[in-house]
Scaffold this motif. Structure first.
Motif, PDB file in Angstrom:
ATOM      1  N   ASP A 154       0.862  -1.174   0.000  1.00 59.81           N
ATOM      2  CA  ASP A 154       0.000   0.000   0.000  1.00 59.81           C
ATOM      3  C   ASP A 154       0.903   1.231   0.000  1.00 59.81           C
ATOM      4  O   ASP A 154       1.535   1.542   1.018  1.00 59.81           O
ATOM      5  N   PRO A 155       0.999   1.951  -1.125  1.00 55.33           N
ATOM      6  CA  PRO A 155       1.921   3.084  -1.197  1.00 55.33           C
ATOM      7  C   PRO A 155       1.551   4.239  -0.287  1.00 55.33           C
ATOM      8  O   PRO A 155       2.367   5.145  -0.092  1.00 55.33           O
ATOM      9  N   ALA A 156       0.355   4.217   0.273  1.00 53.26           N
ATOM     10  CA  ALA A 156      -0.044   5.297   1.181  1.00 53.26           C
ATOM     11  C   ALA A 156       0.608   5.173   2.552  1.00 53.26           C
ATOM     12  O   ALA A 156       0.728   6.171   3.269  1.00 53.26           O
ATOM     13  N   ILE A 157       1.043   3.953   2.937  1.00 50.66           N
ATOM     14  CA  ILE A 157       1.543   3.776   4.303  1.00 50.66           C
ATOM     15  C   ILE A 157       2.768   2.863   4.422  1.00 50.66           C
ATOM     16  O   ILE A 157       3.514   2.965   5.405  1.00 50.66           O
ATOM     17  N   ASP A 158       3.014   1.967   3.458  1.00 44.86           N
ATOM     18  CA  ASP A 158       4.055   0.953   3.629  1.00 44.86           C
ATOM     19  C   ASP A 158       5.457   1.474   3.309  1.00 44.86           C
ATOM     20  O   ASP A 158       5.636   2.452   2.587  1.00 44.86           O
ATOM     21  N   PHE A 177      17.178   0.983  -9.829  1.00 43.90           N
ATOM     22  CA  PHE A 177      16.166   1.354 -10.820  1.00 43.90           C
ATOM     23  C   PHE A 177      14.762   1.105 -10.287  1.00 43.90           C
ATOM     24  O   PHE A 177      13.834   1.874 -10.580  1.00 43.90           O
ATOM     25  N   ALA A 178      14.586   0.046  -9.503  1.00 40.57           N
ATOM     26  CA  ALA A 178      13.279  -0.195  -8.885  1.00 40.57           C
ATOM     27  C   ALA A 178      12.936   0.945  -7.937  1.00 40.57           C
ATOM     28  O   ALA A 178      11.786   1.410  -7.886  1.00 40.57           O
ATOM     29  N   TYR A 179      13.918   1.402  -7.188  1.00 40.40           N
ATOM     30  CA  TYR A 179      13.736   2.565  -6.299  1.00 40.40           C
ATOM     31  C   TYR A 179      13.310   3.776  -7.126  1.00 40.40           C
ATOM     32  O   TYR A 179      12.351   4.472  -6.782  1.00 40.40           O
ATOM     33  N   TYR A 180      14.034   4.026  -8.218  1.00 45.10           N
ATOM     34  CA  TYR A 180      13.698   5.151  -9.100  1.00 45.10           C
ATOM     35  C   TYR A 180      12.269   5.027  -9.626  1.00 45.10           C
ATOM     36  O   TYR A 180      11.514   6.010  -9.649  1.00 45.10           O
ATOM     37  N   SER A 181      11.880   3.839 -10.057  1.00 47.54           N
ATOM     38  CA  SER A 181      10.560   3.638 -10.654  1.00 47.54           C
ATOM     39  C   SER A 181       9.443   3.955  -9.662  1.00 47.54           C
ATOM     40  O   SER A 181       8.455   4.607 -10.009  1.00 47.54           O
ATOM     41  N   LEU A 182       9.586   3.484  -8.423  1.00 43.89           N
ATOM     42  CA  LEU A 182       8.563   3.781  -7.419  1.00 43.89           C
ATOM     43  C   LEU A 182       8.537   5.266  -7.087  1.00 43.89           C
ATOM     44  O   LEU A 182       7.458   5.859  -6.959  1.00 43.89           O
ATOM     45  N   TYR A 184       9.430   7.699  -9.050  1.00 45.96           N
ATOM     46  CA  TYR A 184       8.860   8.356 -10.232  1.00 45.96           C
ATOM     47  C   TYR A 184       7.333   8.331 -10.195  1.00 45.96           C
ATOM     48  O   TYR A 184       6.668   9.314 -10.539  1.00 45.96           O
ATOM     49  N   TRP A 185       6.777   7.216  -9.743  1.00 46.02           N
ATOM     50  CA  TRP A 185       5.321   7.071  -9.706  1.00 46.02           C
ATOM     51  C   TRP A 185       4.688   7.650  -8.444  1.00 46.02           C
ATOM     52  O   TRP A 185       3.534   7.375  -8.148  1.00 46.02           O
ATOM     53  N   GLY A 186       5.421   8.428  -7.684  1.00 47.74           N
ATOM     54  CA  GLY A 186       4.828   9.173  -6.581  1.00 47.74           C
ATOM     55  C   GLY A 186       5.051   8.610  -5.210  1.00 47.74           C
ATOM     56  O   GLY A 186       4.574   9.171  -4.210  1.00 47.74           O
ATOM     57  N   TYR A 187       5.782   7.482  -5.107  1.00 52.79           N
ATOM     58  CA  TYR A 187       6.024   6.897  -3.791  1.00 52.79           C
ATOM     59  C   TYR A 187       6.887   7.860  -2.973  1.00 52.79           C
ATOM     60  O   TYR A 187       7.922   8.334  -3.449  1.00 52.79           O
ATOM     61  N   PRO A 188       6.510   8.171  -1.741  1.00 52.34           N
ATOM     62  CA  PRO A 188       7.294   9.115  -0.938  1.00 52.34           C
ATOM     63  C   PRO A 188       8.700   8.594  -0.644  1.00 52.34           C
ATOM     64  O   PRO A 188       8.873   7.430  -0.256  1.00 52.34           O
ATOM     65  N   GLY A 222      -3.307  -3.881  -1.447  1.00 51.11           N
ATOM     66  CA  GLY A 222      -2.500  -3.208  -2.452  1.00 51.11           C
ATOM     67  C   GLY A 222      -3.053  -1.813  -2.609  1.00 51.11           C
ATOM     68  O   GLY A 222      -4.050  -1.449  -1.980  1.00 51.11           O
ATOM     69  N   GLY A 223      -2.442  -1.036  -3.427  1.00 51.31           N
ATOM     70  CA  GLY A 223      -2.914   0.322  -3.587  1.00 51.31           C
ATOM     71  C   GLY A 223      -2.385   0.924  -4.860  1.00 51.31           C
ATOM     72  O   GLY A 223      -1.683   0.280  -5.633  1.00 51.31           O
ATOM     73  N   SER A 224      -2.703   2.159  -5.055  1.00 45.76           N
ATOM     74  CA  SER A 224      -2.269   2.884  -6.233  1.00 45.76           C
ATOM     75  C   SER A 224      -1.680   4.220  -5.810  1.00 45.76           C
ATOM     76  O   SER A 224      -2.148   4.847  -4.855  1.00 45.76           O
ATOM     77  N   THR A 225      -0.649   4.649  -6.525  1.00 48.07           N
ATOM     78  CA  THR A 225      -0.060   5.946  -6.214  1.00 48.07           C
ATOM     79  C   THR A 225      -1.004   7.083  -6.593  1.00 48.07           C
ATOM     80  O   THR A 225      -0.749   8.233  -6.227  1.00 48.07           O
ATOM     81  N   LYS A 226      -2.096   6.780  -7.292  1.00 47.02           N
ATOM     82  CA  LYS A 226      -3.080   7.823  -7.606  1.00 47.02           C
ATOM     83  C   LYS A 226      -3.634   8.461  -6.336  1.00 47.02           C
ATOM     84  O   LYS A 226      -3.938   9.658  -6.313  1.00 47.02           O
ATOM     85  N   THR A 227      -3.776   7.669  -5.305  1.00 46.33           N
ATOM     86  CA  THR A 227      -4.378   8.171  -4.073  1.00 46.33           C
ATOM     87  C   THR A 227      -3.449   9.098  -3.300  1.00 46.33           C
ATOM     88  O   THR A 227      -3.857   9.709  -2.322  1.00 46.33           O
ATOM     89  N   LEU A 228      -2.190   9.194  -3.729  1.00 46.07           N
ATOM     90  CA  LEU A 228      -1.240  10.047  -3.029  1.00 46.07           C
ATOM     91  C   LEU A 228      -1.285  11.486  -3.535  1.00 46.07           C
ATOM     92  O   LEU A 228      -0.774  12.386  -2.869  1.00 46.07           O
ATOM     93  N   TYR A 229      -1.830  11.677  -4.721  1.00 44.14           N
ATOM     94  CA  TYR A 229      -1.915  13.014  -5.333  1.00 44.14           C
ATOM     95  C   TYR A 229      -0.541  13.668  -5.433  1.00 44.14           C
ATOM     96  O   TYR A 229      -0.383  14.845  -5.166  1.00 44.14           O
ATOM     97  N   ARG A 230       0.433  12.867  -5.847  1.00 45.69           N
ATOM     98  CA  ARG A 230       1.803  13.350  -5.994  1.00 45.69           C
ATOM     99  C   ARG A 230       2.254  13.110  -7.434  1.00 45.69           C
ATOM    100  O   ARG A 230       2.090  12.008  -7.961  1.00 45.69           O
ATOM    101  N   ASP A 231       2.849  14.106  -8.040  1.00 45.90           N
ATOM    102  CA  ASP A 231       3.387  14.002  -9.391  1.00 45.90           C
ATOM    103  C   ASP A 231       4.896  14.178  -9.314  1.00 45.90           C
ATOM    104  O   ASP A 231       5.399  15.272  -9.072  1.00 45.90           O
ATOM    105  N   HIS A 232       5.625  13.056  -9.521  1.00 48.10           N
ATOM    106  CA  HIS A 232       7.089  13.067  -9.484  1.00 48.10           C
ATOM    107  C   HIS A 232       7.680  12.876 -10.881  1.00 48.10           C
ATOM    108  O   HIS A 232       8.870  12.573 -11.011  1.00 48.10           O
ATOM    109  N   THR A 233       6.870  13.030 -11.918  1.00 54.92           N
ATOM    110  CA  THR A 233       7.324  12.684 -13.264  1.00 54.92           C
ATOM    111  C   THR A 233       8.442  13.584 -13.771  1.00 54.92           C
ATOM    112  O   THR A 233       9.067  13.283 -14.785  1.00 54.92           O
TER     113      THR A 233
END
Length: 482
Positions: A154-158, A177-182, A184-188, A222-233
């Motif tokens: 869950d990207p909101a808390i994990d 690269f896995a770190y970068y990918s997450l 990039y998709w808004g993971y804090p 599970g979750g989606s980075t959509k719920t974080l409202y973060r744009d790291h692109t």
């Protein structure tokens, strides 16, 4: 800007007045009939996403962590997790070639560990930026959501740690690269980490305790980075952004980022032989198995070579093998890493553009610059595989082994204003791919970021996979009815 916040607060006030008795766990915008996504999204800058490590890596709670902190996390996650983290500990044990046969202890309740042999399949994609399709890039939104579902994240808390299983460059670069990918998709960034060292080596030195058996367990959420409202692109530097900056903002491209007001500094994160143009660089794309039978395509080849060798104009070299120990594949000390950067001539405050041969290998240098030394850094994911592929090649013997056939193509890179050295590879070693005329004169290379921004801001069902059931992660349905 004031109007934006006025509208937002007005809608919130309307919600409070008209929707009473809402469950406390519901996230307010998701409980309303209004789509506040455009107002709520925050677009981050490279500087905001950077992490400055402690000079003593043992003190880090995220970014680059050591076995000292990692073993504390594993021993008692509830009591030892970083401040502000409320979710599970999820460890991705990266196995690119064979397994150590050692597995981390986890309780299956608040801590989980997953040995993954095919991480590149899960966290990379072949993607088309509008100019040239390239493999090994950060994945599409649905793929990242599927990853969260498969491993109960869950990207909101994990909190997620990427760790090498055995010590190798392939495992280390896959982890970065896995770190970068997450990210990039808004993971804090506060809930992402790379372990300094491998599970196998740290077990052998008694820094970690492992077991020879493994049982899969999933948190069923599970979750989606959509719920974080973060744009790291912004972390992704397009080839259009890069050329636009090299030309001091005097390009005709559409949808490119402006030249940074603070200036930019280009770092080539390849071995010195590649930087000087004396080593061959493989082209990108999995379509070709060899260069003896060529087929026209928009894809380059991962076994053939790029059109020419060299480096991007004004780039300085930061040699990746200087950054880590070649046996343990642990990163060197903070002061050593800072010295290597200083030796490139980097001027403090400038935005760094970094590239490697491909996105995965470039991510290792990006990680050090951005997530250890804390410099505002963007990764040119296409790397030399894309840049070096876009050279002019005159057709020979009825074939056309080049992406660029038009001397005046907007995307031709083998010219003195854009690249240096420029040593052509032999026709026999260059795949026979040629961009159509439309692509050679298209003015936009921002297709990937446009798609990803749309995915982030889309509806919750727009191509996402949230995994199993379980606790809500960021809200529920419309509590006001309708």
């Amino acid at each position: 800007m004031k109007l934006k916040y006025l509208i937002t607060f007005s809608l919130i006030f309307f919600q409070i007045v008209n929707c009473k008795g809402l469950p406390e766990y519901l996230f307010l915008p998701q409980s309303m009939k209004f789509d506040l996504t455009p107002f709520l999204f925050r677009v981050y800058s490279p500087a905001e996403l950077a992490t400055l490590s402690n000079t003593d890596f043992n003190l880090n709670d995220s970014g680059l962590i050591t076995s000292t902190k990692f073993s504390r996390f594993l021993s008692n996650w509830s009591n030892n997790r970083p401040a502000g983290v409320s979710g599970n500990l999820v460890v991705i044990q990266v196995q690119s070639s064979g397994s150590s046969g050692r597995y981390l202890f986890f309780d299956g309740k608040q801590s989980f560990a997953y040995p993954i042999a095919n991480l590149p399949e899960l966290l990379t994609d072949t993607r088309d930026d509008g100019v040239l399709a390239i493999d090994g890039l950060a994945p599409k939104g649905k793929k990242i959501s599927d990853f969260f579902g498969l491993y109960g994240i869950d990207p909101a808390i994990d909190y997620v740690v990427f760790a090498q299983d055995t010590s190798s460059l392939a495992n280390l670069s896959s982890a970065t690269f896995a770190y970068y990918s997450l990210l990039y998709w808004g993971y804090p960034k506060e809930r992402l980490a790379v372990l300094n060292g491998s599970i196998a080596d740290l077990t052998a030195s008694n820094a970690l305790f492992t077991t020879p058996s493994y049982t899969y367990a999933n948190s069923n959420r599970g979750g989606s980075t959509k719920t974080l409202y973060r744009d790291h692109t912004v972390l992704q530097l397009t080839i259009g952004d890069l050329i636009h900056s090299i030309k001091n903002g005097n390009s005709i491209f559409d949808e490119v980022d402006p030249v940074p007001a603070e200036g930019f500094f280009i770092i080539d994160g390849r071995p010195n032989a590649s930087y000087t143009g004396t080593a061959a660089s493989t082209a990108s794309g999995s379509k070709y198995s060899n260069c003896t039978t060529k087929t026209n395509s928009t894809f380059a080849s991962n076994t053939c070579l790029v059109t020419y060798e060299g480096r991007i104009k004004s780039a300085t070299n930061l040699i990746p093998t200087d950054l880590y120990d070649g046996t343990t594949f642990q990163f060197k000390s903070f002061s050593q890493l800072q010295t290597y950067l200083n030796n490139t001539g980097y001027q403090e405050g400038k935005q760094i553009y970094v590239y490697g041969e491909d996105a995965t290998r470039g991510s290792l240098v990006w990680f050090i610059l951005h997530q250890v030394l804390g410099k505002p850094t963007r990764l040119y994911e296409g790397g030399w595989r894309q840049f070096g592929a876009l050279g002019l090649r005159t057709p020979t013997s009825g074939s056309s082994p080049s992406a660029i056939s038009q001397p005046a193509s907007y995307w031709r890179t083998d010219i003195a204003t854009l690249s240096e050295v420029n040593t052509s590879n032999a026709d026999a070693n260059v795949p026979n791919y040629q961009l159509d005329i439309g692509r050679q004169y298209v003015k936009n290379s921002n297709k990937l970021r446009t798609e990803d921004k749309a995915f982030l801001r889309g509806s919750s069902s727009a191509g996402a996979s949230s995994g199993g059931g379980g606790a809500p992660s960021g809200g529920g349905g419309n509590a006001c009815g309708g």
